[in-house]
Design an enzyme around this catalytic site. Structure first.
Site, short mmCIF file in Angstrom:
data_model
loop_
_atom_site.label_atom_id
_atom_site.label_comp_id
_atom_site.label_asym_id
_atom_site.label_seq_id
_atom_site.Cartn_x
_atom_site.Cartn_y
_atom_site.Cartn_z
N CYS A 1 -7.96 -5.55 -10.29
CA CYS A 1 -7.56 -4.43 -11.15
C CYS A 1 -7.22 -3.25 -10.24
O CYS A 1 -8.12 -2.63 -9.65
CB CYS A 1 -8.72 -4.11 -12.09
SG CYS A 1 -8.34 -2.89 -13.34
N CYS B 1 -7.24 -1.26 1.23
CA CYS B 1 -6.21 -1.75 2.14
C CYS B 1 -6.89 -2.03 3.47
O CYS B 1 -7.59 -1.17 4.01
CB CYS B 1 -5.11 -0.70 2.30
SG CYS B 1 -3.90 -1.14 3.56
N CYS C 1 0.36 3.09 3.58
CA CYS C 1 0.78 2.56 4.89
C CYS C 1 1.78 1.42 4.82
O CYS C 1 2.19 0.90 5.84
CB CYS C 1 -0.45 2.13 5.69
SG CYS C 1 -1.24 0.63 5.07
N CYS D 1 -5.30 0.61 6.35
CA CYS D 1 -5.59 2.05 6.39
C CYS D 1 -6.89 2.43 5.67
O CYS D 1 -7.30 3.58 5.73
CB CYS D 1 -4.44 2.85 5.82
SG CYS D 1 -4.24 2.71 4.03
N CYS E 1 0.85 -1.19 0.00
CA CYS E 1 0.00 0.00 0.00
C CYS E 1 0.89 1.24 0.00
O CYS E 1 1.80 1.36 0.82
CB CYS E 1 -0.90 -0.01 1.23
SG CYS E 1 -1.94 1.47 1.40
#
Length: 158
Positions: free
Chosen positions: A146, A122, A78, A125, A75
């Site tokens: 995607c 995510c 984070c 976060c 991510c």
């Protein structure tokens, strides 16, 4: 008549407050939670638009779309590991695509009009990543995650 209008106003306000409380109580809580101001200071304008506002980057605009090295996609907000390179494939759509996520690190929600697939976030976060569809490689999971490249950072294997 004034009493009737007053009662109607009170009932309307109570209903609105009740709906707002329900909306707030349904919000996901994440291990990492920051204010919009904090996210804006830490992320580029494009990353903020995608990760925090649920936007989509332009197809074929991410250098990660062509990355073929071994490693982990994390991510961009984070650093939570989200996808492994061995599960990446060329979907021809213009966005990095994977046939599976790292279990427990990606959260899913059914939002939108049904044409955009299931939204992915995510799990640490809450950052918007992209969407998952059921038109991926049949020989593996049949899934196509995607993902907006700007929502990811790539960490190559040592």
């Amino acid at each position: 008549m004034k009493i009737l209008l007053s009662c109607l106003l009170v009932l309307t306000l109570q209903s609105c407050m009740s709906q707002e409380n329900k909306k707030n109580s349904n919000k996901d809580t994440f291990k990492i939670s920051k204010t919009n101001t904090q996210w804006k200071q830490e992320l580029s304008a494009k990353a903020y638009y995608v990760l925090r506002e649920g936007g989509t980057e332009r197809a074929f605009s991410s250098p990660l779309n062509d990355t073929e090295d071994a490693g982990t996609y994390v991510c961009a907000a984070c650093k939570t590991p989200l996808f492994n390179s061995e599960h990446k494939f060329d979907s021809g759509t213009g966005w990095p695509s994977f046939d599976r996520e790292i279990p427990g690190n990606v959260a899913f929600s059914k939002e939108g009009n049904g044409f955009t697939g299931i939204e992915e976030h995510c799990a640490t976060c809450g950052g918007h990543l992209g969407h998952v569809f059921n038109d991926g490689p049949k020989e593996t999971t049949g899934k196509r995650h995607c993902i907006n490249g700007v929502a990811l950072n790539f960490i190559p294997n040592p």
